[in-house]
Write a protein that holds these residues in place. Structure first.
Motif, PDB file in Angstrom:
ATOM      1  N   PHE A 177     -73.787 -18.620-137.148  1.00 41.37           N
ATOM      2  CA  PHE A 177     -74.215 -18.270-138.514  1.00 41.37           C
ATOM      3  C   PHE A 177     -74.662 -16.812-138.438  1.00 41.37           C
ATOM      4  O   PHE A 177     -75.828 -16.493-138.661  1.00 41.37           O
ATOM      5  CB  PHE A 177     -75.363 -19.161-138.987  1.00 41.37           C
ATOM      6  N   SER A 178     -73.757 -15.906-138.124  1.00 39.69           N
ATOM      7  CA  SER A 178     -74.162 -14.578-137.649  1.00 39.69           C
ATOM      8  C   SER A 178     -74.739 -13.678-138.728  1.00 39.69           C
ATOM      9  O   SER A 178     -75.441 -12.722-138.418  1.00 39.69           O
ATOM     10  CB  SER A 178     -72.986 -13.879-136.975  1.00 39.69           C
ATOM     11  N   GLY A 179     -74.431 -13.929-140.011  1.00 39.31           N
ATOM     12  CA  GLY A 179     -75.041 -13.146-141.081  1.00 39.31           C
ATOM     13  C   GLY A 179     -74.826 -11.655-140.922  1.00 39.31           C
ATOM     14  O   GLY A 179     -73.707 -11.163-140.881  1.00 39.31           O
ATOM     15  N   SER A 180     -75.911 -10.910-140.785  1.00 37.76           N
ATOM     16  CA  SER A 180     -75.827  -9.449-140.660  1.00 37.76           C
ATOM     17  C   SER A 180     -75.604  -9.006-139.219  1.00 37.76           C
ATOM     18  O   SER A 180     -75.708  -7.823-138.911  1.00 37.76           O
ATOM     19  CB  SER A 180     -77.105  -8.794-141.201  1.00 37.76           C
ATOM     20  N   ALA A 181     -75.311  -9.952-138.313  1.00 39.18           N
ATOM     21  CA  ALA A 181     -75.003  -9.669-136.904  1.00 39.18           C
ATOM     22  C   ALA A 181     -76.197  -9.118-136.131  1.00 39.18           C
ATOM     23  O   ALA A 181     -76.049  -8.278-135.244  1.00 39.18           O
ATOM     24  CB  ALA A 181     -73.804  -8.727-136.783  1.00 39.18           C
TER      25      ALA A 181
ATOM     26  N   ILE B 143     -70.649 -13.470-129.077  1.00 38.40           N
ATOM     27  CA  ILE B 143     -69.614 -14.013-129.958  1.00 38.40           C
ATOM     28  C   ILE B 143     -70.292 -14.320-131.289  1.00 38.40           C
ATOM     29  O   ILE B 143     -71.206 -15.145-131.345  1.00 38.40           O
ATOM     30  CB  ILE B 143     -68.996 -15.297-129.384  1.00 38.40           C
ATOM     31  N   MET B 144     -69.862 -13.638-132.339  1.00 36.28           N
ATOM     32  CA  MET B 144     -70.410 -13.846-133.672  1.00 36.28           C
ATOM     33  C   MET B 144     -69.385 -14.599-134.526  1.00 36.28           C
ATOM     34  O   MET B 144     -68.201 -14.247-134.534  1.00 36.28           O
ATOM     35  CB  MET B 144     -70.716 -12.512-134.361  1.00 36.28           C
ATOM     36  N   ILE B 145     -69.836 -15.606-135.234  1.00 40.00           N
ATOM     37  CA  ILE B 145     -68.957 -16.363-136.128  1.00 40.00           C
ATOM     38  C   ILE B 145     -69.607 -16.425-137.507  1.00 40.00           C
ATOM     39  O   ILE B 145     -70.792 -16.724-137.624  1.00 40.00           O
ATOM     40  CB  ILE B 145     -68.713 -17.786-135.605  1.00 40.00           C
ATOM     41  N   GLN B 146     -68.812 -16.149-138.544  1.00 45.56           N
ATOM     42  CA  GLN B 146     -69.350 -16.170-139.898  1.00 45.56           C
ATOM     43  C   GLN B 146     -68.221 -16.434-140.891  1.00 45.56           C
ATOM     44  O   GLN B 146     -67.203 -15.751-140.858  1.00 45.56           O
ATOM     45  CB  GLN B 146     -70.021 -14.833-140.232  1.00 45.56           C
ATOM     46  N   LEU B 147     -68.396 -17.436-141.734  1.00 46.08           N
ATOM     47  CA  LEU B 147     -67.449 -17.618-142.832  1.00 46.08           C
ATOM     48  C   LEU B 147     -67.533 -16.408-143.751  1.00 46.08           C
ATOM     49  O   LEU B 147     -68.633 -15.897-143.997  1.00 46.08           O
ATOM     50  CB  LEU B 147     -67.788 -18.879-143.627  1.00 46.08           C
TER      51      LEU B 147
ATOM     52  N   CYS C 192     -69.102 -10.996-143.839  1.00 48.07           N
ATOM     53  CA  CYS C 192     -68.520 -10.518-142.577  1.00 48.07           C
ATOM     54  C   CYS C 192     -68.400  -9.007-142.550  1.00 48.07           C
ATOM     55  O   CYS C 192     -68.618  -8.374-141.505  1.00 48.07           O
ATOM     56  CB  CYS C 192     -67.137 -11.133-142.376  1.00 48.07           C
ATOM     57  N   GLU C 193     -68.043  -8.411-143.689  1.00 54.01           N
ATOM     58  CA  GLU C 193     -67.871  -6.953-143.741  1.00 54.01           C
ATOM     59  C   GLU C 193     -69.194  -6.240-143.467  1.00 54.01           C
ATOM     60  O   GLU C 193     -69.228  -5.192-142.816  1.00 54.01           O
ATOM     61  CB  GLU C 193     -67.325  -6.548-145.109  1.00 54.01           C
ATOM     62  N   ILE C 194     -70.294  -6.817-143.947  1.00 53.08           N
ATOM     63  CA  ILE C 194     -71.617  -6.225-143.672  1.00 53.08           C
ATOM     64  C   ILE C 194     -71.931  -6.312-142.185  1.00 53.08           C
ATOM     65  O   ILE C 194     -72.404  -5.356-141.564  1.00 53.08           O
ATOM     66  CB  ILE C 194     -72.716  -6.939-144.492  1.00 53.08           C
ATOM     67  N   GLY C 195     -71.663  -7.497-141.592  1.00 53.59           N
ATOM     68  CA  GLY C 195     -71.939  -7.686-140.169  1.00 53.59           C
ATOM     69  C   GLY C 195     -71.152  -6.733-139.294  1.00 53.59           C
ATOM     70  O   GLY C 195     -71.688  -6.157-138.340  1.00 53.59           O
ATOM     71  N   LYS C 196     -69.877  -6.531-139.600  1.00 52.54           N
ATOM     72  CA  LYS C 196     -69.049  -5.619-138.801  1.00 52.54           C
ATOM     73  C   LYS C 196     -69.579  -4.192-138.874  1.00 52.54           C
ATOM     74  O   LYS C 196     -69.654  -3.487-137.865  1.00 52.54           O
ATOM     75  CB  LYS C 196     -67.598  -5.672-139.292  1.00 52.54           C
ATOM     76  N   GLU C 197     -69.973  -3.776-140.067  1.00 54.58           N
ATOM     77  CA  GLU C 197     -70.492  -2.421-140.224  1.00 54.58           C
ATOM     78  C   GLU C 197     -71.820  -2.268-139.495  1.00 54.58           C
ATOM     79  O   GLU C 197     -72.109  -1.216-138.916  1.00 54.58           O
ATOM     80  CB  GLU C 197     -70.645  -2.084-141.710  1.00 54.58           C
ATOM     81  N   ARG C 198     -72.632  -3.321-139.506  1.00 57.16           N
ATOM     82  CA  ARG C 198     -73.912  -3.277-138.793  1.00 57.16           C
ATOM     83  C   ARG C 198     -73.675  -3.078-137.286  1.00 57.16           C
ATOM     84  O   ARG C 198     -74.378  -2.291-136.629  1.00 57.16           O
ATOM     85  CB  ARG C 198     -74.677  -4.589-139.034  1.00 57.16           C
TER      86      ARG C 198
ATOM     87  N   LYS D 239     -59.655 -13.453-137.421  1.00 58.20           N
ATOM     88  CA  LYS D 239     -59.750 -14.291-138.610  1.00 58.20           C
ATOM     89  C   LYS D 239     -58.930 -15.551-138.385  1.00 58.20           C
ATOM     90  O   LYS D 239     -57.798 -15.491-137.914  1.00 58.20           O
ATOM     91  CB  LYS D 239     -59.228 -13.533-139.835  1.00 58.20           C
ATOM     92  N   LEU D 240     -59.506 -16.677-138.724  1.00 59.17           N
ATOM     93  CA  LEU D 240     -58.831 -17.950-138.564  1.00 59.17           C
ATOM     94  C   LEU D 240     -57.649 -18.040-139.521  1.00 59.17           C
ATOM     95  O   LEU D 240     -57.773 -17.742-140.711  1.00 59.17           O
ATOM     96  CB  LEU D 240     -59.810 -19.087-138.841  1.00 59.17           C
ATOM     97  N   ASP D 241     -56.474 -18.454-138.990  1.00 64.83           N
ATOM     98  CA  ASP D 241     -55.299 -18.586-139.840  1.00 64.83           C
ATOM     99  C   ASP D 241     -54.332 -19.570-139.208  1.00 64.83           C
ATOM    100  O   ASP D 241     -54.552 -20.070-138.107  1.00 64.83           O
ATOM    101  CB  ASP D 241     -54.626 -17.221-140.044  1.00 64.83           C
ATOM    102  N   SER D 242     -53.252 -19.821-139.900  1.00 62.16           N
ATOM    103  CA  SER D 242     -52.225 -20.722-139.380  1.00 62.16           C
ATOM    104  C   SER D 242     -51.377 -19.990-138.344  1.00 62.16           C
ATOM    105  O   SER D 242     -51.489 -18.778-138.171  1.00 62.16           O
ATOM    106  CB  SER D 242     -51.344 -21.212-140.532  1.00 62.16           C
ATOM    107  N   SER D 243     -50.472 -20.724-137.696  1.00 62.60           N
ATOM    108  CA  SER D 243     -49.608 -20.137-136.672  1.00 62.60           C
ATOM    109  C   SER D 243     -48.726 -19.047-137.273  1.00 62.60           C
ATOM    110  O   SER D 243     -48.382 -19.071-138.453  1.00 62.60           O
ATOM    111  CB  SER D 243     -48.735 -21.232-136.055  1.00 62.60           C
ATOM    112  N   ASN D 244     -48.361 -18.090-136.429  1.00 66.58           N
ATOM    113  CA  ASN D 244     -47.437 -17.029-136.839  1.00 66.58           C
ATOM    114  C   ASN D 244     -45.991 -17.510-136.870  1.00 66.58           C
ATOM    115  O   ASN D 244     -45.123 -16.840-137.419  1.00 66.58           O
ATOM    116  CB  ASN D 244     -47.534 -15.844-135.873  1.00 66.58           C
ATOM    117  N   ILE D 245     -45.738 -18.654-136.244  1.00 71.01           N
ATOM    118  CA  ILE D 245     -44.387 -19.205-136.151  1.00 71.01           C
ATOM    119  C   ILE D 245     -44.109 -20.070-137.373  1.00 71.01           C
ATOM    120  O   ILE D 245     -44.912 -20.935-137.742  1.00 71.01           O
ATOM    121  CB  ILE D 245     -44.220 -20.050-134.868  1.00 71.01           C
TER     122      ILE D 245
END
Length: 510
Positions: free
Chosen positions: A296-300, A320-324, A343-349, A379-385
């Protein structure tokens, strides 16, 4: 170590409604990427009949997974307030086991709540701590300040400090008596309301051991002896983790807010935790090369704390930071500044904190020089295949679509990291981009994902492998190529044969 600061379920929090039948689609819905009645994330209002159940249903599977991720000597800390602390304690007892409950800590959050309704000035929240296996847990951490210990009189017992020989506890019979200075004949009694920390029976033993040393001059209003506490008698030179340590002002919310202010992010994230809190927990629970997880990384804050501590003590801890990607309110200052989700705030922090630490001249130069402030974002996503559509009515079109089996909106790096996952390699493994291929993990994998491959590419891979064999003649590598990149079967066969001729046995195509 795992640290989490989940939603406190105050009636204004987002609670994620998981649908385990379709993780990806549900993930997109609840984060605002898709909308569908019943799945979009909304605040968990107190008027909801499933108010506590919603929160517990979100927390339970996450804590279950957290336990599996802990090392045998690992611990988890969970910040929470009175809204759900009782329920959280129950599910943690079930998941981790009551016997693995280590303790709860009180953190002072602010000086006043100005709550005129009840008259209660509520100033704290709770930090629960559980271990994977309590028998393996030791919360000693960080060295004590031993600079006061010295040996000015060359005492054979070694370095010592002058300590208080009295305490509040004791008995009149055993611990309250006169001590006579043999040089001056003056007498000492414990201060009013206190007792000696030794008894009449052990007084002579303390004198013989050199713990009690009488002064040759006994001045008025001074004790006639020195009570020595020897360094060699310390049970440990490390600090214990006091359950009330976080009631000190330096752990309050205002200090966390000050940290964000220094990074010019204070307007974009409310109620952050401070790095002092996380640093203290890390110091008492990890070694210098351990992993720290916050899902629940929030502002990291946790990432900031790990980098700061590494810069202070020369450690090589990894986070390892995880945040929806919870959307920011369109009326918020964060959204107006271009941060569409948390997430964008956490990355910038992390970026700003890393640069600030690197430039902090109060920290050891050698630690800052070797400090790694880089990080990767996934970012979580489906397979590239592409999936084969067995139910299509247009079989001919499906066959043509499958010629190029990589989804059109995916990059080479997307495919590369899926390969790493499927080969069980760490996502932090070294990746070197050569002219015609990627070298992964020092050559363990040699990957080309171009849409067209010619013999020049194959030759460069062969040359790389020859160089690796010069270093280690037993070296083994796996080559991964894109199946559709060959013009025809003849070219593909020739490429395979050339790779096999120099000793590459593992060749995979996707």
């Amino acid at each position: 170590m795992i640290y989490i600061d989940p939603p406190y379920n105050t009636g204004k929090d987002f609670v994620y409604k998981d649908n385990f039948k379709d993780n990806i689609e549900n993930y997109k819905m609840i984060t605002g990427q898709k909308t569908k009645e019943g799945y979009k994330a909304t605040t968990n209002t107190e008027t909801d009949g499933s108010y506590h159940s919603n929160w517990l249903n979100m927390m339970y599977p996450r804590l279950k997974l957290a336990r599996n991720l802990l090392t045998d000597d690992g611990v988890i800390f969970i910040s929470i307030d009175d809204n759900e602390v009782t329920n959280l304690n129950k599910i943690c007892n079930e998941i981790f086991g009551e016997e693995n409950f280590i303790g709860d800590f009180i953190r002072k959050t602010k000086s006043t709540t100005n709550d005129a309704k009840t008259g209660l000035n509520y100033q704290h929240e709770v930090l629960l701590c559980y271990g994977k296996n309590k028998e393996n847990i030791n919360l000693l951490g960080g060295g004590k300040d031993l600079s006061r210990y010295q040996n000015p009189d060359n005492d054979p017992n070694g370095d010592w400090i002058s300590d208080n020989p009295s305490a509040k506890s004791g008995t009149i019979e055993n611990n309250y008596f006169e001590i006579i200075n043999p040089y001056t004949s003056k007498k000492d009694l414990p201060p009013v309301g206190r007792f000696w920390i030794f008894s009449k029976n052990t007084l002579q033993q303390h004198i013989d051991e050199g713990r009690i040393c009488f002064k040759k001059e006994h001045k008025e209003n001074e004790r006639g002896f020195i009570y020595k506490r020897f360094l060699k008698d310390l049970k440990t030179t490390q600090k214990t983790l006091d359950s009330l340590v976080f009631t000190q002002n330096e752990f309050m919310n205002q200090y966390a807010t000050k940290e964000l202010k220094e990074l010019k992010l204070v307007e974009y994230f409310p109620y952050p935790k401070g790095t002092n809190l996380i640093k203290t927990l890390i110091t008492h629970t990890t070694n210098k090369n351990d992993f720290i997880l916050d899902f629940f990384s929030g502002s990291a804050t946790t990432a900031h704390a790990v980098m700061q501590l590494n810069a202070e003590d020369g450690g090589n801890r990894k986070y390892i930071m995880i945040q929806l990607p919870e959307p920011c309110d369109e009326k918020s200052e964060a959204y107006k500044a271009g941060y569409k989700n948390i997430c964008e705030i956490g990355k910038e922090r992390i970026r700003r904190a890393g640069e600030k630490i690197k430039g902090d001249e109060s920290l050891p130069v050698e630690n800052r020089e070797k400090l790694d402030i880089g990080f990767k974002v996934f970012k979580l996503d489906s397979s590239n295949i592409k999936e084969w559509d067995s139910e299509t009515e247009n079989l001919e079109q499906s066959l043509f679509d499958s010629i190029d089996n990589i989804k059109s909106d995916r990059t080479s790096l997307d495919v590369l990291y899926e390969i790493l996952l499927k080969y069980g390699l760490e996502l932090t493994v070294s990746i070197i981009e050569k002219k015609n291929f990627y070298s992964i993990g020092g050559g363990t994998l040699l990957v080309n994902l171009d849409k067209e491959i010619n013999m020049e590419v194959i030759d460069s891979i062969c040359e790389e492998y020859k160089n690796l064999l010069e270093i280690d003649e037993e070296f083994k590598t796996t080559v991964v190529l894109r199946d559709s990149s060959f013009k025809n079967d003849v070219d593909k066969t020739n490429a395979m044969k050339k790779l096999e001729q120099i000793g590459i046995k593992e060749i995979r195509s996707i």
